[in-house]
Design an enzyme around this catalytic site. Sequence first.
Site, PDB file in Angstrom:
ATOM      1  N   CYS A 380      25.705 -24.259  32.839  1.00 53.29           N
ATOM      2  CA  CYS A 380      26.230 -22.897  32.785  1.00 53.29           C
ATOM      3  C   CYS A 380      27.708 -22.939  32.418  1.00 53.29           C
ATOM      4  O   CYS A 380      28.305 -24.009  32.278  1.00 53.29           O
ATOM      5  CB  CYS A 380      26.015 -22.180  34.121  1.00 53.29           C
ATOM      6  SG  CYS A 380      26.955 -22.889  35.494  1.00 53.29           S
ATOM      7  N   GLY A 384      32.953 -19.955  37.803  1.00 51.89           N
ATOM      8  CA  GLY A 384      33.189 -19.713  39.221  1.00 51.89           C
ATOM      9  C   GLY A 384      33.722 -20.926  39.953  1.00 51.89           C
ATOM     10  O   GLY A 384      33.889 -20.898  41.173  1.00 51.89           O
ATOM     11  N   THR A 442      23.174 -21.414  39.691  1.00 52.46           N
ATOM     12  CA  THR A 442      24.285 -21.621  38.766  1.00 52.46           C
ATOM     13  C   THR A 442      25.608 -21.482  39.516  1.00 52.46           C
ATOM     14  O   THR A 442      25.652 -21.040  40.663  1.00 52.46           O
ATOM     15  CB  THR A 442      24.276 -20.600  37.607  1.00 52.46           C
ATOM     16  OG1 THR A 442      24.718 -19.326  38.098  1.00 52.46           O
ATOM     17  CG2 THR A 442      22.895 -20.454  36.996  1.00 52.46           C
ATOM     18  N   CYS A 443      26.702 -21.840  38.808  1.00 53.68           N
ATOM     19  CA  CYS A 443      28.063 -21.634  39.321  1.00 53.68           C
ATOM     20  C   CYS A 443      28.817 -20.651  38.438  1.00 53.68           C
ATOM     21  O   CYS A 443      30.039 -20.728  38.305  1.00 53.68           O
ATOM     22  CB  CYS A 443      28.810 -22.962  39.380  1.00 53.68           C
ATOM     23  SG  CYS A 443      28.125 -24.157  40.526  1.00 53.68           S
ATOM     24  N   SER A 444      28.096 -19.745  37.827  1.00 54.10           N
ATOM     25  CA  SER A 444      28.677 -18.793  36.882  1.00 54.10           C
ATOM     26  C   SER A 444      28.923 -17.448  37.548  1.00 54.10           C
ATOM     27  O   SER A 444      28.190 -17.040  38.449  1.00 54.10           O
ATOM     28  CB  SER A 444      27.744 -18.609  35.679  1.00 54.10           C
ATOM     29  OG  SER A 444      28.212 -17.578  34.836  1.00 54.10           O
TER      30      SER A 444
END
Length: 723
Positions: A380, A384, A442-444
């Site tokens: 991703c 973030g 995700t880390c989005s």
Amino acid sequence: MLNSAGELDFPGRNDAGAAPPAALALPGDAAPDERGPAGAPEKAGYPDSVYVMAANIFQGIRIEKSPEKVLIKYGDEPVLSFPESEDESFRRLSYELAFSALKYQDILETILIDSYIFPSTTIPDHLSSLVIVMLYDFQNRKFQTRDLSDNEESISEVQEVENLLNSFKTKLAAALARCRIKHDALSIYHILPETVRKQELRASTLPLYAWINTCKISPEEVYNNLKRRGYNEVKSVLHIDDKVFAVDQHCYDVLIFPSHLKNGLINIDLFKDYKLIFQDKSRSLAVHSVKALLNMDDDILMVNTGSWYTVAHMSTLTNDTTSKIFVCGVQSQAKDPDLKNLFKKMGCKNVEILHEAFINIESKDHRLQKVKVILLLPRCSGLGVSNPVEFILNEHEDTDLLKDLSQGGTSEDKLHVLAQQQYEQLIHAMKFTKAQAVVYCTCSVYPEENEAVVKKALECQDLGNKVQPYRLSPPVLPLCSPKEIHLSTDKFFRMEPSEITNCCFLSILTRERDPSETVSVKDVLARAAAKGLLDGVELGKSSKREKKKKKSKTSLAKSSGTESTSIQMKIAEFLNRETKASANQAETLTKSPPPQKKTVQVGVSPQIRKLNKPTPNSSVPGFTKNSGSSRPYERQTNFTRPRPEDRMIPLKPIEIVLPPVTMPFSSSEGLRSHIPTSQFYCRWVGPRTLVTSSLPTPSLSRKGEKPKENSPSSLPRRPRPLL
């Protein structure tokens, strides 16, 4: 004030060119109110090899500009053919230096042009990246000369660039001052985009997360070890400068430390022996979500795991089951020995590596027929993430993340490409008909990579198959408090980037349950245990007999009063059978072993055992109301011979004296002489805790039982007791 050369002059500067005021330097070494929040302590410079590696990293991630805006040419080849070091501290220094130079690329290029280093000097294009990273460090040291150690190996290219910068340091300082004045900024840190400044602010306070390897050590042993080393347990580590740690509120096996303790922690045995492992919290949330969805024997498929520590964490959580973990996407088989060696050191035994890319694996692959949960960690944008260097090093992420974070966002084209890849992987995961759940993480911070991908996949799933469709499920209990679940109205789990954590988006997709499907007690209890509802209750592995009887379980009794009545009725039926036994076989009775020695095994029904062992959590019955037993290895109440594969539970014996009964024998007087009186007492053995139970004492006196292994033809006939 301008001097005769047309440069900015600073009061107190000597002829040799002293350092400019701290306010003119980049944030790294300025005063606390003038430097950037992520600034590092003052340094005396880096080894030559760090500069070279940082320059090579910068060369690959630098911002490309249109031809009309190009100020400096960088060339296409690396600075040097320098092998990337495996030393973690060395790599971290190189990545941090390259990322810092990347954030200030425009400013550093302007300073080089304004100071006439370019184009007045003839520097090869491939050394421009080295000039940029060394200039950032040079001004970060307030233009002071670097201290060189005697045993340090020098690199000619580094020495050449350093001599050039030293000869221009007065002009460089003046150019830096003009840049600050032009933007009316207290320091050039304030010239950065607001999103970048916020990211640096979060990075300065972001704590360290480490999960406990329960294959090698228990949480209690870790707590005690840390306390012996002077670490104190607290509720929160934020803004605490002492040696402290805290237990994470979402994951019971994750500890939190203040960021300033990193250098001290990596040198203790807990981390050297892989008993504690540093990793971002988002990965721990993902594997705990998978664990909460598993039954006892389910396999797991992990996609795009990034760090192998994520696989190891999943392995530790399933260490007490027969589950296998399949990891796809390991392209090179040369990595297998290293990975197997790592897993061996960490005590992981249930990991299997697949070399195919996930998209190329068929849903009917014979190896994956027991896979019931798929963990998808797609690549991703990672916007973030507050500390990208740590994330790249720990999760093996692409260095392009540094480029996007240095600009404060991702381009629309790249975001579209990432979202399409994520959608294709999620759709492919939903094609595995044997799978019952997919965990997407995700880390989005972009909805295009999170909610939009999940909703689109749910709308486009193939409903023509015989399998049940997927639906969104709410966050599971180990991850969320009831309040958090209530607030999660759209059934997505989110953590926004903050001073205590990186961003995390989590979506759990489960198949709608087939109404005709029956769930075994073992599986219900396995899920309840994963959700933390059965603290203190150990679940054993399933036996072959239990696997055959998954669909034959009946529901639990709804109250202890119903259970008591059922027990009394079955004991009464037992006494009726005993009165019909043959009276001429009393000698067999006198020669047989005492009945209490055998009734320990089958004389106590599972209902009685359940009454004497209260449920640890009041919410457990809600998960087992359609089950046939309160423990996975207990069978239904019956008076049949125990089989070898049945798991027997040792119980504490208790003696209960039944009322005297008259035994008229029709046989010869010789048999009567073996019995001292016409009345005798039968002893029945049961659990000792039954004496204090709620069952009435008179009813207990009528609950004598005999194992069915003695057939009616081999037992004496006795009349019904005189009550």
